[in-house]
Design an enzyme around this catalytic site. Structure first.
Site, mmCIF file in Angstrom:
data_model
loop_
_atom_site.group_PDB
_atom_site.id
_atom_site.type_symbol
_atom_site.label_atom_id
_atom_site.label_comp_id
_atom_site.label_asym_id
_atom_site.label_seq_id
_atom_site.Cartn_x
_atom_site.Cartn_y
_atom_site.Cartn_z
ATOM 1 N N ILE A 91 0.801 -1.231 0.000
ATOM 2 C CA ILE A 91 0.000 0.000 0.000
ATOM 3 C C ILE A 91 0.835 1.281 0.000
ATOM 4 C CG2 ILE A 91 -2.234 -0.824 0.865
ATOM 5 C CD1 ILE A 91 -1.425 -0.228 3.656
ATOM 6 N N CYS B 218 10.866 4.720 5.903
ATOM 7 C CA CYS B 218 11.398 3.781 6.902
ATOM 8 C C CYS B 218 10.680 2.452 6.815
ATOM 9 C CB CYS B 218 11.260 4.367 8.294
ATOM 10 S SG CYS B 218 11.857 6.030 8.378
ATOM 11 N N LYS C 199 4.354 -3.172 8.331
ATOM 12 C CA LYS C 199 5.452 -2.294 7.921
ATOM 13 C C LYS C 199 6.710 -3.145 7.980
ATOM 14 C CE LYS C 199 6.624 2.501 8.469
ATOM 15 N NZ LYS C 199 6.295 3.717 9.155
ATOM 16 N N ASP D 112 2.871 17.067 10.901
ATOM 17 C CA ASP D 112 2.393 17.016 9.510
ATOM 18 C C ASP D 112 0.900 16.659 9.482
ATOM 19 O OD1 ASP D 112 2.345 17.050 6.778
ATOM 20 O OD2 ASP D 112 3.618 15.296 6.479
#
Ligand code: ATP
Length: 454
Positions: A150, A155, A177, A281
């Site tokens: 996705i 990182c 991840k 952010d």
């Protein structure tokens, strides 16, 4: 001889000159010394003789002073050696710098993370760190299959995958991840630091949740809850289309629902603020949304940098799109929670315009000059005056005059009481991702996950 009586503690002193020239000569020279000759505890008689003993006393003082100095130096040296031995720990271990300092708690439960002092290999580091993550560790066999990629992040790469959980009979979907094989010690430490950061943060319903990890060897995995349908920006863009429902979610948005989403984002920011952190952010692209419209902040990499290193690195800071940044961030000052409040105002704009790029008529590189002229975005036609007033207080130039997330939450709460929960927000034009990326000042690659819905 002088008799001295001192409140019940009587002492008899005999002053006796031993100088051949007698006491007078001693007085002239002014070098009289008093020496206690005899003094017993049972006696109340002390005999003191005055004499010229400089020849003995001065060298004795010098030697004594030298010995004391030597003893101090020796003591300092031994103490230094001892503290050196203590900081390297038993069997030659030392703290991992990435999770040190004020983020010691990142190791979980306030424990220090220890790795072998001489260990510079990835394997050695992982061997030392894995026991500290035991509570989160998931056996690799429980990961069943990778369904799709996705996102390719800085990182690690993100995949959707299925996993068996201890209490679930049915495999569940997670976002995996992964940090692949061919990486160095620094990347590995950084990845582990991020896992520890999730552990440190703990659970909050408006932050994406860590479900487990595989830290024992490469490739490293962290498993995050799969938030469906996911990306808020994609959701907003889909709301522009003639889609009524998809996967049980109504792709319609009202003003009231914007307040509902906004308030929960503020709860997440308040949570970070309590931990002396900021997100760095805040934007629709960094918020995940569930079918019940519960938002979850993701993209916590900048908050991790603040936590681990005290500030966002300039390399990472330069990746944040300019149009979402508060003026002080554009002027390269540190990120703060009030900077997040500025970005929250842009998020409200994104929601009410169903994902339009901010400042459509301003090139991204001119945004600082635009703001320096004390200009802000005008009210979008779909935005009520009440909501625009909230945006305006987020966009106050001076950081200190902007409300904190808690105060802003109250304002949204008050505004939502009279907000429209019937009229569905509509924007007829569909989004062209390349054009959006250009106007928003975002790389098209970073938007790749949003294409899939168009
Ligand atoms: N738990 C999740 N559920 C569903 N989608 C997700 C999830 N996490 C991330 N995504 C998708 O992947 C995109 C990238 O996520 P994110 O920005 O958190 O990763 P990243 O680039 O590795 O960030 P960071 O380095 O800050 O952690 C999100 O915008 C979202 O579309």
């Amino acid at each position: 001889m002088n008799n001295i009586e001192d409140s019940g503690n009587i002492a008899l002193l005999q002053l006796c000159s031993v100088h051949p020239a007698g006491p007078g000569a001693m007085g002239e020279k002014g070098h009289l010394s008093r020496v206690l000759l005899e003094c017993s505890l049972s006696d109340k008689l002390c005999v003191v003789r005055e004499g010229q003993y400089e020849v003995i006393i001065v060298p004795a003082l010098l030697v004594g002073g030298f010995l004391i100095l030597l003893a101090i130096i020796l003591w300092l040296f031994i103490r230094g050696q001892r503290s050196l031995r203590q900081s390297s720990g038993p069997r030659g271990t030392t703290s991992v710098p990435e999770s040190g300092g004020r983020n010691q708690k990142a190791a979980g439960h306030g424990e220090k993370v220890l790795v072998p002092l001489k260990e510079t290999s990835v394997e050695g580091f992982l061997r030392a760190i894995t026991p500290t993550l035991a509570k989160l560790q998931v056996p690799r066999e429980q990961l069943l299959e990778v369904l799709e990629q996705i996102h390719c992040g800085r990182c690690g790469t993100l995949y959707r995958a299925t996993m068996i959980t201890r209490d679930c009979v049915k495999p569940k979907s997670v976002v995996l991840k992964a940090l692949e094989d061919s990486v160095g010690l620094q990347e590995v430490q950084d990845f582990i630091g991020r896992i520890q950061f999730y552990q440190y943060l703990g659970r909050h319903k408006n932050l994406v949740q860590l479900e487990g990890c595989c830290p024992d060897r490469l490739p490293l995995y962290m498993m995050l809850e799969d938030v469906v349908p996911g990306n808020l920006l994609s959701f907003l863009w889909t709301c522009r289309r003639d889609v009524m429902t998809m996967d049980g979610l109504l792709y319609d948005l009202t003003e009231k629902q914007i307040y509902h989403i906004g308030k929960q984002v503020l709860l997440a920011l308040e949570f970070l603020q309590e931990k002396r952190l900021s997100h760095g952010d805040v934007a629709a692209r960094n918020i995940l949304i569930q079918t019940d419209l519960t938002p979850k902040l993701c993209h916590l990499g900048l908050a991790y940098e603040v936590h681990a290193h005290g500030a966002i690195s300039s390399a990472r800071s330069s990746t944040v799109p300019l149009k979402w940044l508060a003026p002080e961030r554009l002027l390269l000052r540190p990120a703060s929670i009030r900077g997040d409040v500025w970005s929250f105002g842009i998020l409200l704009y994104e929601m009410v315009t169903l994902g339009a790029p901010p400042y459509p008529d301003v090139p991204p590189t001119s945004i600082l000059q635009y703001l320096q002229r004390k200009k802000i975005m005008t009210r979008p036609s779909s935005c009520t005056h009440a909501m625009y007033n909230i945006m305006k207080c987020c966009w106050r130039w001076s950081e200190d005059s902007r409300p904190l997330p808690g105060e802003l939450h109250l304002r949204l709460e008050a505004a939502s009481r009279t907000a429209n929960d019937k009229a569905v927000l509509q924007v007829p034009e569909l989004v062209v991702p390349e054009r959006y990326a250009d106007v928003a000042g975002i790389s098209t690659e970073s938007l790749s996950y949003s294409y899939s819905v168009l």
